[in-house]
Design a protein around this motif. Sequence first.
Motif, PDB file in Angstrom:
ATOM      1  N   MET A  79       0.858  -1.182   0.000  1.00  0.00           N
ATOM      2  CA  MET A  79       0.000   0.000   0.000  1.00  0.00           C
ATOM      3  C   MET A  79       0.891   1.228   0.000  1.00  0.00           C
ATOM      4  SD  MET A  79      -2.719   1.301   2.893  1.00  0.00           S
ATOM      5  CE  MET A  79      -3.895   0.029   2.571  1.00  0.00           C
ATOM      6  N   ILE A  81       0.925   5.239   0.559  1.00  0.00           N
ATOM      7  CA  ILE A  81       0.121   6.278   1.190  1.00  0.00           C
ATOM      8  C   ILE A  81       0.846   7.620   1.043  1.00  0.00           C
ATOM      9  CG2 ILE A  81      -1.073   6.965   3.296  1.00  0.00           C
ATOM     10  CD1 ILE A  81      -0.675   4.076   4.295  1.00  0.00           C
ATOM     11  N   GLU A  87      -5.907   9.984  -1.971  1.00  0.00           N
ATOM     12  CA  GLU A  87      -5.884   8.697  -2.646  1.00  0.00           C
ATOM     13  C   GLU A  87      -4.748   7.828  -2.125  1.00  0.00           C
ATOM     14  OE1 GLU A  87      -5.642   9.395  -6.799  1.00  0.00           O
ATOM     15  OE2 GLU A  87      -7.763   9.920  -7.008  1.00  0.00           O
ATOM     16  N   ILE A  88      -5.031   6.546  -1.981  1.00  0.00           N
ATOM     17  CA  ILE A  88      -4.044   5.552  -1.560  1.00  0.00           C
ATOM     18  C   ILE A  88      -4.022   4.450  -2.609  1.00  0.00           C
ATOM     19  CG2 ILE A  88      -3.494   3.790   0.148  1.00  0.00           C
ATOM     20  CD1 ILE A  88      -4.641   5.569   2.277  1.00  0.00           C
ATOM     21  N   THR A  90      -2.910   0.613  -3.950  1.00  0.00           N
ATOM     22  CA  THR A  90      -2.607  -0.734  -3.455  1.00  0.00           C
ATOM     23  C   THR A  90      -2.262  -1.632  -4.633  1.00  0.00           C
ATOM     24  OG1 THR A  90      -4.881  -1.553  -3.584  1.00  0.00           O
ATOM     25  CG2 THR A  90      -4.238  -0.436  -1.546  1.00  0.00           C
ATOM     26  N   ILE A 105      -7.717   3.723  -3.556  1.00  0.00           N
ATOM     27  CA  ILE A 105      -8.717   3.903  -2.506  1.00  0.00           C
ATOM     28  C   ILE A 105      -8.828   5.382  -2.183  1.00  0.00           C
ATOM     29  CG2 ILE A 105      -9.325   3.365  -0.111  1.00  0.00           C
ATOM     30  CD1 ILE A 105      -7.676   0.794  -0.442  1.00  0.00           C
ATOM     31  N   ILE A 107     -10.012   8.385   0.282  1.00  0.00           N
ATOM     32  CA  ILE A 107     -10.197   8.551   1.725  1.00  0.00           C
ATOM     33  C   ILE A 107     -10.691   9.956   2.038  1.00  0.00           C
ATOM     34  CG2 ILE A 107      -8.527   6.792   2.379  1.00  0.00           C
ATOM     35  CD1 ILE A 107      -6.432   8.953   2.647  1.00  0.00           C
ATOM     36  N   ARG A 123      -9.844   3.064   7.321  1.00  0.00           N
ATOM     37  CA  ARG A 123     -10.430   2.199   6.306  1.00  0.00           C
ATOM     38  C   ARG A 123      -9.345   1.563   5.443  1.00  0.00           C
ATOM     39  NH1 ARG A 123     -14.812  -0.436   6.182  1.00  0.00           N
ATOM     40  NH2 ARG A 123     -15.972   1.425   6.797  1.00  0.00           N
ATOM     41  N   ALA A 124      -8.403   2.390   4.975  1.00  0.00           N
ATOM     42  CA  ALA A 124      -7.347   1.857   4.117  1.00  0.00           C
ATOM     43  C   ALA A 124      -6.496   0.845   4.855  1.00  0.00           C
ATOM     44  CB  ALA A 124      -6.490   2.999   3.596  1.00  0.00           C
ATOM     45  N   SER A 496      -5.006  -7.854  -1.823  1.00  0.00           N
ATOM     46  CA  SER A 496      -4.831  -6.654  -2.644  1.00  0.00           C
ATOM     47  C   SER A 496      -4.644  -7.002  -4.110  1.00  0.00           C
ATOM     48  CB  SER A 496      -3.624  -5.847  -2.142  1.00  0.00           C
ATOM     49  OG  SER A 496      -3.879  -5.306  -0.862  1.00  0.00           O
TER      50      SER A 496
END
Length: 505
Positions: A79, A81, A87-88, A90, A105, A107, A123-124, A496
Amino acid sequence: MKRFLILLLAVLTISLPATAAENVEIYIDNELLECEVSPVNIDERVLVPMRAIFEALGVQVFWNGDDRTVWVERGREFMCIPIDSSEIGTGIKNSDDEEVWVDTIHIDVPARIIDDRTFVPVRAVSEMLGAKVSWDGDNNRVVIDSRINEGGNVYYTSLSDFGRLYMVGKNGQFRHKLSDKTAYNLKVYDGDVFYQAKENNYIYQAGENTEERVLVKSSSDMLDIDGGYIYYQQLEAVKRNYGVLYRVNIESGEIERITDNAVQYPKKYRDYIYFNLDNDNKMYGITLDGTSVITIATGDEPALRPFNCVFYGDYILMEDGFWYGNIIRMDLDGSNATTISKGNSLIFKEQQVTNQVIYLNPERGQDIYSVNLDGSGLHLVHEGDPSWMDIDLLAKWDNMIYYRHPFRKEIYRVNLDGSNEIYIGYADDMKIVNGQMFTSHNGLYLDNLDATNSIKLYDRAVKSFEVIGSDVYIVDNASSKLYLADFNGNRSAVTSDSVGEWVSD
């Protein structure tokens, strides 16, 4: 990309009142987690330090100072970050050690650096690690369930790694590759996964404690696994779906021939394998040990095919026309053939097995009919609208039928006696499982049978979903990532990776 191992404090975010940030406790698997830094409230989101959780869950954390990104890795999943980004990213590392980006993802609150400490969203982090996160308001604490002791495995083909076969725990942990072959036709039996390789169509076995081994070293089609045997058709090169039937003993590896001649379109159901020969219009059945053959025929025309039959509890249902026709019911051995409905009929193949059979009459606006298995009680359930051109029968549960307009995707429900017809809503897909309704449309929802108590299980478009016991497996439409949700809306990522075909034990 060069990364440096750092001592970060990562955090969770969770929706709470602004005054609730002080004295928040973190519990992971029912044990209090000691943290050096107090939670921080940003935009009514609580940020909670998480270095100890990363370490406890076996996650490595790296810092890239050039682009101000935090990299979280476990096994060959990662992941990324970015600081101050919503945005993240994965993804996974494939067998060629290449980074394959799978999903982005979004956020609400981005990762922040505060007083030289790094904070990331709940959440992430929870979905990446396969954990579930909740807020205990009565005790002012964040509750994290790592699911470390939750059993069960998922076997899948990786779209990010050339269709190779992988295994991962339902809790998202212990992901590893089982085969370098491009796998398909996955089946789970007795704690192992059985599959075929696209390179040669051989049949293989592998598992958590089983090294990959070949069981059938010929081009085959695996039909089913039952009673310690794999039933399969050895394929001939000159004709599709054509070949002799065999079975192999999984433990001993001994192979037994079931049919003397090559057959077409085999279908195993209970104690028989049903098939066609290429020189007549009849359908045949053979016992699993090959000792007894039965002949199933309703006349010279049309040809009966196993794939056009509905195996309905203790009976076989079929239409006696090429596309539709009279509905004939017979026992599994072909005896007691009885016509239970005359006219152009099309059997609803996915219906719950009861004493009634639901079918369509396609001649007049897709009318829906019901008839008892003994041929009595035939009646019109729903008079179709001729302007629809088509109709999708989706589910039958107890005395209710659910159907859909195929273009507008509007779902309706009607009782078997034709009463109480109501509009349910829009859905791309719908399933009734144990008296509960699951629908997908820009997300996945759990509802009661009249759609008045909806619970959102997933908030993005769904490619497919399966309900197994109390677990809901969800494949994301955009990324093909596999998620696991419960009936309360708690969910976490299983992997993932981008998932192709998958099965669970």
